[in-house]
Scaffold this motif. Structure first.
Motif, PDB file in Angstrom:
ATOM      1  N   PHE A  72      27.038  64.385  57.436  1.00 53.00           N
ATOM      2  CA  PHE A  72      27.106  64.536  55.982  1.00 53.00           C
ATOM      3  C   PHE A  72      25.700  64.634  55.374  1.00 53.00           C
ATOM      4  N   GLY A  73      24.819  63.773  55.864  1.00 48.34           N
ATOM      5  CA  GLY A  73      23.473  63.697  55.297  1.00 48.34           C
ATOM      6  C   GLY A  73      22.558  64.836  55.701  1.00 48.34           C
ATOM      7  N   SER A  74      23.051  65.758  56.548  1.00 47.27           N
ATOM      8  CA  SER A  74      22.178  66.860  56.959  1.00 47.27           C
ATOM      9  C   SER A  74      22.429  68.131  56.143  1.00 47.27           C
TER      10      SER A  74
ATOM     11  N   ARG B 292      25.429  58.576  56.062  1.00 43.78           N
ATOM     12  CA  ARG B 292      24.703  58.409  57.318  1.00 43.78           C
ATOM     13  C   ARG B 292      25.595  58.303  58.544  1.00 43.78           C
ATOM     14  N   ALA B 293      26.896  58.125  58.364  1.00 45.48           N
ATOM     15  CA  ALA B 293      27.734  57.923  59.555  1.00 45.48           C
ATOM     16  C   ALA B 293      29.012  58.757  59.539  1.00 45.48           C
TER      17      ALA B 293
ATOM     18  N   LEU C 280      23.983  42.759  73.493  1.00 41.42           N
ATOM     19  CA  LEU C 280      22.871  43.308  72.725  1.00 41.42           C
ATOM     20  C   LEU C 280      23.386  44.230  71.605  1.00 41.42           C
ATOM     21  N   GLN C 281      22.907  44.009  70.405  1.00 44.16           N
ATOM     22  CA  GLN C 281      23.317  44.828  69.255  1.00 44.16           C
ATOM     23  C   GLN C 281      22.162  45.702  68.792  1.00 44.16           C
ATOM     24  N   LYS C 282      22.515  46.947  68.387  1.00 44.23           N
ATOM     25  CA  LYS C 282      21.497  47.855  67.841  1.00 44.23           C
ATOM     26  C   LYS C 282      21.879  48.199  66.408  1.00 44.23           C
ATOM     27  N   PRO C 283      20.892  48.404  65.545  1.00 41.86           N
ATOM     28  CA  PRO C 283      21.247  48.713  64.154  1.00 41.86           C
ATOM     29  C   PRO C 283      21.817  50.126  64.029  1.00 41.86           C
ATOM     30  N   ASN C 284      22.674  50.318  63.065  1.00 41.21           N
ATOM     31  CA  ASN C 284      23.187  51.655  62.741  1.00 41.21           C
ATOM     32  C   ASN C 284      23.614  51.645  61.280  1.00 41.21           C
ATOM     33  N   PHE C 285      24.185  52.762  60.847  1.00 43.34           N
ATOM     34  CA  PHE C 285      24.622  52.843  59.452  1.00 43.34           C
ATOM     35  C   PHE C 285      26.140  53.005  59.375  1.00 43.34           C
ATOM     36  N   TYR C 286      26.867  52.424  60.319  1.00 45.11           N
ATOM     37  CA  TYR C 286      28.326  52.533  60.274  1.00 45.11           C
ATOM     38  C   TYR C 286      28.836  52.101  58.892  1.00 45.11           C
ATOM     39  N   GLY C 287      29.808  52.826  58.401  1.00 44.88           N
ATOM     40  CA  GLY C 287      30.363  52.506  57.085  1.00 44.88           C
ATOM     41  C   GLY C 287      29.722  53.306  55.964  1.00 44.88           C
ATOM     42  N   SER C 288      28.706  54.115  56.315  1.00 47.33           N
ATOM     43  CA  SER C 288      28.066  54.934  55.288  1.00 47.33           C
ATOM     44  C   SER C 288      28.601  56.363  55.365  1.00 47.33           C
ATOM     45  N   LEU C 289      29.097  56.843  54.242  1.00 49.84           N
ATOM     46  CA  LEU C 289      29.582  58.221  54.160  1.00 49.84           C
ATOM     47  C   LEU C 289      28.454  59.197  54.501  1.00 49.84           C
TER      48      LEU C 289
END
Ligand code: NAD
Length: 533
Positions: free
Chosen positions: A134-136, A114-115, A103-112
Motif C-alpha cells: 500500500f505504501g509504495s 505499512r503491512a 526471538l521477536q523482530k519489530p514490524n508494522f503489522y496492523g498498519s494499512l
C-alpha cells in the motif's frame, strides 16, 4: 544500518497517457465517474429511479518530495503514545527481544499503509493478480523517519510511562529505556471537568492558570518551537489523550468560528482542551487528528478549519470491536440477511477503561460506537423499509454498548458481541464473537496510518476540468480528511454528505483514489478475463 526491507525495495512505474512524472510532482488526469440518480415517486404508487452516468475531469498533482515530518501526540505518556513511540524506535533501531515465544523482530503489522497491499493489476501471461505494498503506490513518510514529541498532563518520561502502560514485553521495555529516558512530554492543558475525576492522580505537568487564550498561544508556540528545534518541515498532531465528555453546543459560544475564537478569549467554560488543541493546529495550518470519541470538532472549529484550509480528521480510532462490526454487519446486510440486534459488551483494565468508567466520558464512547451501522440500515430498504417514501427506516437495529472497567485484564480488552439476525421464513441466526484486543497494539499502527495518510493529503492538490494547467488554480483537498475513515470509528463527513462506515467501502475509496493519482483505473473486480470466452 538496518537491512532494507522487501517493501522498501519496490517501485512502481506507470506507462499511461494519464500520468506524468515531473521532478517534484506526479501529475495525473483523473476521470471521476459516478451516476446521478433522480428518484421519482409517481402518482400510481410506483417509483422510478432515473440514472445518468456522469464523468468529471480533474488534474491531480501529488508532491514527490516527502517532508521531514514530526508527530506530536497529545497524551504522549499514555498507553497508545508510549506504544507508538516504541513501535517507531524499535523499527528504526531494528531492536530484537525475547519473550516466551522466542526471538521477536519489530514490524508494522496492523498498519494499512505499512503491512497491507493493493491489487495493482494482473500479469497478462500467467493471469495472476499482482499486489504491491500500500505504501509504495505514492511517496509517503516512512514511520522510522518521524520525529516524535508531544504533551501530557502527566510529566513522566516516556521510559517510565512505558513501564506504567504494561503493554510491551519486559525485554523490549528494557532496551527502549536509553532511547526514551530523555523524552519528556510538554506541559498540557487540564480542565478537570472534561475527563474523569479518577485521572487527577496523574496530573503533575500542566500549564498554569485558567486563561484559555494564553493556553492556546502556548500550544501554538510549542508547535512552532518543535518545528524549529527539530528542523521538521511538517508536523501532524494527534489527540491520543483521555476521552473527554461531550462539549455542549451553545449558540454564541462554539457554533461559529468567530464565536469560538471569542469564547477562547473570554475563557468560556465549555471550550475543551481538545478543541483548544484543534484550534491551535488550525491556526498553525498543522493537520490535527482526533483519536478519541469526543466532539472536539464543534461547528465553530470546523468552520475555522475551512476558513484556514487546514486539515482535520476524526473521530476515534477504529480498532477491535468496531472494526469487526463494520465488516460483519456489512457482510450480513449485503447478503440480504437482516440484523435485528447487536449487543456489544466490553471490559478493559487500562487507564482508558478507568477514564471511561464514569457516565460523561462513557457517553462519548457510546455515541461513537453506536452510529456505525446507521448507513448500512439506510442502504437497504428491503430489509429496513421506510414508513413513507422519504422517511428514515421504520425499524433500526437494536444496538446496545456496555463498557466495564476491570483492572485485572489491563490492556487486554475483551469485546463480546452478539449479532442476532432474521433469516428467510422466520429463521434466526446468532453469531457470537469474543475478541481479545491487546488494545494499544491494535491502536498504534492505526494511529501511525492516520499520520502517514494525513501528511500525504497535504501534498495533493487538484484543478477541475475548466482550469487545468493553470498553476495558481491548484486547490488543496477539502478540510475534513474523510479518506482516512478506514481507521476511524465515527468518521467526520463534509456537510451535506453522509459518512461511510462500511470498512470495505472505506478501503476501496482510499486505494482507488491512490491508484487514480498515478493514472490507473480503480479496481472494480469485474475481471472480464475470467468471465468471457
Ligand atoms: P491512556 O489513558 O493510557 O492515555 C491517555 C494519556 O492522555 C494519559 O497519559 C493522560 O495523562 C493524558 N492526558 C489526558 N488529558 C490530557 C490533556 N488534556 N493533555 C495532554 N494529555 C492528557 O489511554 P490510551 O489507551 O492511550 O488511549 C488514548 C485515547 O485513545 C483514549 O481516548 C481512547 O479512548 C482512545 N482510543 C483507544 C483505542 C485503543 O484501542 N487503544 C481505540 C479507540 C480510541
Amino acid at each position: 544500518p538496518t537491512a532494507a526491507r522487501h517493501e522498501d525495495l519496490i517501485s512502481i512505474k506507470v506507462d499511461s497517457p494519464h500520468v506524468k512524472y515531473e521532478d517534484d510532482a506526479i501529475i495525473s488526469q483523473y476521470s471521476y465517474r459516478d451516476t446521478h440518480v433522480n428518484v421519482v415517486n409517481k402518482a400510481d404508487g410506483t417509483t422510478e429511479y432515473q440514472a445518468k452516468p456522469v464523468t468529471s475531469q480533474y488534474q491531480f498533482k501529488t508532491g514527490r518530495k516527502v517532508p521531514k515530518t514530526g508527530l506530536m501526540m497529545v497524551g504522549w505518556g499514555g498507553n497508545n503514545g508510549t506504544t507508538l513511540t516504541a513501535s517507531v524506535l524499535s523499527n528504526r533501531e531494528n531492536l530484537t527481544w525475547n519473550n516466551k515465544e522466542g526471538l521477536q523482530k519489530p514490524n508494522f503489522y496492523g498498519s494499512l499503509v505499512r503491512a497491507s497491499t493493493i491489487r495493482l493489476g494482473s500479469d497478462p501471461v500467467t493471469g495472476k493478480d499482482i499486489y504491491v505494498p500500500f505504501g509504495s503506490v505514492l511517496p509517503m513518510v516512512h514511520p522510522n523517519d518521524l520525529v516524535l514529541g508531544g504533551w501530557d498532563i502527566s510529566g513522566m518520561t516516556i521510559d517510565a510511562a512505558t513501564t506504567r502502560a504494561k503493554v510491551l514485553d519486559y525485554d523490549l521495555q528494557r532496551q527502549l529505556v536509553p532511547l526514551t529516558k530523555n523524552m519528556k512530554p510538554l506541559r498540557s492543558i487540564y480542565y478537570p471537568d472534561f475527563i474523569a475525576a479518577n485521572q487527577e492522580d496523574r496530573v503533575d505537568n500542566i500549564l498554569p492558570g485558567s486563561d484559555k487564550q494564553a493556553h492556546l498561544d502556548q500550544l501554538r508556540t510549542d508547535i512552532r518551537e518543535f518545528k524549529q528545534n527539530n528542523g521538521v518541515e511538517q508536523v501532524i498532531v494527534v489527540w491520543t489523550a483521555n476521552t473527554e465528555r461531550y462539549s455542549e453546543i451553545i449558540p454564541g459560544v462554539n457554533d461559529t468560528a468567530d464565536n469560538l475564537l471569542n469564547a477562547i478569549k473570554t475563557s468560556h467554560s465549555e471550550v475543551s482542551p481538545s478543541t483548544l488543541f484543534a484550534v491551535a493546529c488550525i491556526l498553525e495550518r498543522v493537520p490535527y487528528i482526533n483519536g478519541a470519541p469526543q466532539n472536539t470538532f464543534v461547528p465553530g472549529a470546523i468552520e475555522l478549519a475551512e476558513r484556514h484550509k487546514a486539515f482535520i480528521g476524526g473521530d476515534d480510532l477504529k480498532t477491535g470491536q468496531t472494526r469487526f462490526k463494520t465488516a460483519l454487519a456489512e457482510m450480513l446486510v449485503n447478503a440480504g440477511i437482516k440484523p435485528l440486534s447487536i449487543a456489544s459488551y466490553n471490559h478493559l483494565g487500562n487507564n482508558d477503561g478507568h477514564n471511561l468508567s464514569v457516565p460523561s466520558t462513557f457517553q462519548s464512547k457510546e455515541i461513537s460506537k453506536r452510529g456505525v451501522v446507521d448507513d448500512l440500515v439506510e442502504s437497504n430498504a428491503l430489509l429496513y423499509p421506510r414508513a413513507s417514501k422519504n422517511s428514515l427506516p421504520s425499524k433500526e437495529i437494536d444496538h446496545c454498548i456496555v463498557i466495564k472497567y476491570l483492572p485485572a485484564v489491563g490492556d487486554g480488552k475483551v469485546a463480546m458481541d452478539d449479532y442476532y439476525s432474521e433469516l428467510t421464513l422466520g429463521g434466526r441466526n446468532r453469531i457470537m464473537v469474543s475478541n481479545i484486543c491487546e488494545d494499544s497494539l491494535l491502536a498504534t499502527p492505526i494511529l501511525m496510518d492516520l499520520v502517514l495518510l494525513a501528511e500525504l493529503m497535504t501534498r495533493i492538490t487538484y484543478t477541475d476540468g475548466d482550469s487545468a494547467n493553470a498553476e495558481e488554480s491548484y486547490k488543496t483537498m477539502y478540510t475534513i480528511m474523510s479518506l482516512l475513515s478506514f481507521s476511524l470509528k465515527a468518521p467526520l463527513a463534509k456537510k451535506g454528505r453522509e459518512a461511510v462506515n462500511a470498512i470495505s467501502r472505506q478501503r476501496n475509496g482510499l486505494a482507488n483514489f491512490m491508484k487514480g493519482l498515478i493514472g490507473l483505473p480503480p479496481n472494480d473486480d469485474v475481471l472480464l478475463e475470467s468471465r468471457l470466452w
